[in-house]
Design an enzyme around this catalytic site. Structure first.
Site, short mmCIF file in Angstrom:
data_model
loop_
_atom_site.label_atom_id
_atom_site.label_comp_id
_atom_site.label_asym_id
_atom_site.label_seq_id
_atom_site.Cartn_x
_atom_site.Cartn_y
_atom_site.Cartn_z
N CYS A 1 0.01 3.57 -3.95
CA CYS A 1 0.24 2.56 -2.93
C CYS A 1 -0.86 2.53 -1.89
CB CYS A 1 1.55 2.87 -2.21
SG CYS A 1 2.84 1.84 -2.75
N GLU B 1 -7.51 -5.43 -9.22
CA GLU B 1 -6.94 -4.31 -9.98
C GLU B 1 -5.48 -4.56 -10.30
OE1 GLU B 1 -9.71 -0.59 -8.65
OE2 GLU B 1 -7.98 -0.98 -7.39
N CYS C 1 -7.19 -9.15 1.03
CA CYS C 1 -5.96 -9.49 1.75
C CYS C 1 -6.30 -9.70 3.22
CB CYS C 1 -4.93 -8.37 1.61
SG CYS C 1 -3.36 -8.76 2.41
N ASN D 1 -0.69 9.24 0.61
CA ASN D 1 -1.55 10.12 -0.16
C ASN D 1 -2.94 10.15 0.45
OD1 ASN D 1 -2.03 11.55 -2.58
ND2 ASN D 1 -0.44 10.21 -3.44
N CYS E 1 2.15 -3.21 -11.81
CA CYS E 1 1.92 -3.61 -10.43
C CYS E 1 0.84 -4.70 -10.45
CB CYS E 1 1.48 -2.38 -9.64
SG CYS E 1 1.12 -2.73 -7.93
N LEU F 1 8.08 -2.26 5.41
CA LEU F 1 8.50 -2.11 6.81
C LEU F 1 7.61 -1.10 7.54
CD1 LEU F 1 10.70 -3.09 8.79
CD2 LEU F 1 12.04 -1.10 8.12
N HIS F 2 7.61 0.12 7.05
CA HIS F 2 6.70 1.19 7.47
C HIS F 2 6.82 1.66 8.92
CE1 HIS F 2 5.25 0.36 3.57
NE2 HIS F 2 4.39 -0.57 3.88
N CYS G 1 -4.27 0.58 4.42
CA CYS G 1 -4.42 0.00 3.09
C CYS G 1 -5.88 -0.35 2.77
CB CYS G 1 -3.56 -1.27 3.01
SG CYS G 1 -3.82 -2.20 1.50
N CYS H 1 -3.49 -4.30 7.04
CA CYS H 1 -2.66 -3.14 7.41
C CYS H 1 -3.57 -1.91 7.48
CB CYS H 1 -1.55 -2.93 6.38
SG CYS H 1 -0.49 -4.38 6.19
S1 SF4 Z 1 -0.46 -3.38 2.46
FE1 SF4 Z 1 -2.55 -4.06 1.97
S2 SF4 Z 1 -2.32 -5.62 0.39
FE2 SF4 Z 1 -0.30 -5.34 1.36
S3 SF4 Z 1 -0.24 -6.85 3.01
FE3 SF4 Z 1 -1.03 -4.96 3.94
S4 SF4 Z 1 -3.28 -5.17 3.79
FE4 SF4 Z 1 -2.37 -6.67 2.38
#
Ligand code: SF4
Length: 347
Positions: free
Chosen positions: A338, A93, A114, A295, A107, A220-221, A121, A118
């Site tokens: 995001c 996407e 991936c 979100n 984007c 960072l989060h 995500c 995370c």
């Molecule tokens: S936020 Fe999602 S796309 Fe980005 S590194 Fe983490 S798992 Fe991968």
């Protein structure tokens, strides 16, 4: 002989193809490059300044294939999400996001899936399938730019490598794509308009820094190592102090600063204590913090933060002398915000 998608060639490789494989003079490289990256040509018959003989020979060993749009969703806020099919049928996407003065930011994805997993995500849930090629990364820009032109919309202004995948895990293709983007005979997109979003991989960040091809935005989060290990366990294998030491040596020009992305997850990392920890962690560094409110939709593992708490969090950072902004979440109604990219039809 396997045919080559010319989008996959950097300028230098295209030149080698023109001179060594086709036995043509060097200047043909410029002509073909312009047709591909400026004129949106997808067929050789369109390339009218090439000799007829060359136009007949090219399709025997090469072709120009853009990622194919298989689905397109428009958000009420003007965001457009494309589901693209790559040559092997895999789906990715890309998102066009309206910004100030009618301009757009795109984007871009760099990997199918991936490996970083995370916890907030959707792409991470897919697992890793493969890296995207030079042509697939830049092909997204061709699709986005054509959509804007066909719909009489404003120019593509900025690019953020913030879609599916960890860009620095596909470093070679990313850097080739950044170099090709800069080429004045082609897409002509200055590196100053490109941001690479990463969880922070020191070795690759050092290489990116030396290349001066783009500035990073660090996902960072979390303000502490412990919390980061919970939210982003794989990314947190790089200890925070090691990551910050690497960023401290990242070459910045005057007025440039490192961006830190901080996704506010309700009840997890959004307290004022977390804001204080964040201010302590980043200290007096040349940086800014982008706050993004998570979100939440049904079945999501986290909840959205209280909107007032987001404002209090931002204010505390300012009070501590930091620059912080709350990024408006765009395209949430079409799951283009995001962490929501997943590459599935109707998702
Ligand atoms: S936020 Fe999602 S796309 Fe980005 S590194 Fe983490 S798992 Fe991968």
């Amino acid at each position: 002989m396997t045919k080559i998608n010319l989008l996959d060639l950097t300028y230098d490789r295209l030149e080698a193809f023109v001179v060594e494989t086709l036995g043509e003079p060097r200047f043909r490289t410029q002509q073909i490059w312009r047709w591909i990256w400026q004129q949106d040509a997808r067929g050789f018959e369109e390339m009218t300044n090439l000799s007829k003989d060359l136009r007949m020979r090219l399709p025997l060993i090469s072709y120009v294939r853009w990622p194919e749009v298989v689905d397109l969703q428009r958000s009420q806020d003007g965001t457009v999400k494309f589901l693209l099919s790559l040559e092997d049928g895999r789906l990715i996407e890309t998102v066009l996001i309206p910004s100030v003065q009618g301009r757009y930011t795109q984007c871009l994805s760099t990997q199918v899936g991936c490996a970083m997993a995370c916890t907030f995500c959707n792409t991470g849930l897919m697992g890793f399938e493969r890296n995207m090629t030079h042509g697939e990364i830049l092909g997204q820009i061709l699709v986005g730019r054509r959509y804007l032109a066909d719909n009489g919309l404003a120019d593509l202004r900025n690019l953020v490598f913030m879609g599916m995948g960890e860009p620095l895990n596909n470093l070679d293709n990313l850097m080739d794509a950044l170099r090709s983007m800069n080429n004045n005979l082609g897409l002509k997109i200055s590196w100053r308009r490109a941001t690479v979003s990463t969880v922070g991989l020191p070795k690759q960040l050092d290489i990116l820094g030396k290349s001066e091809l783009a500035l990073p935005a660090i996902s960072l989060h979390a303000p502490t190592q412990e919390l980061r290990e919970q939210i982003m366990p794989k990314a947190a294998r790089v200890p925070l102090d090691e990551l910050l030491a690497c960023l401290d040596r990242f070459p910045l020009r005057p007025r440039e600063r490192i961006t830190f992305e901080y996704l506010l997850l309700g009840g997890v990392n959004d307290s004022l204590e977390h804001a204080k920890q964040l201010a302590r962690l980043l200290g007096q560094r040349r940086c800014k913090v982008n706050l993004i409110a998570y979100n939440a939709t049904e079945n999501d593992p986290y909840r959205s933060p209280d909107p007032d708490q987001v404002i209090r969090f931002e204010k505390l950072l300012w009070d501590k002398g930091m620059t912080a902004t709350i990024r408006r979440s765009m395209g949430a109604d079409i799951k283009a915000a995001c962490g929501q990219l997943k590459a599935g039809k109707g998702k």
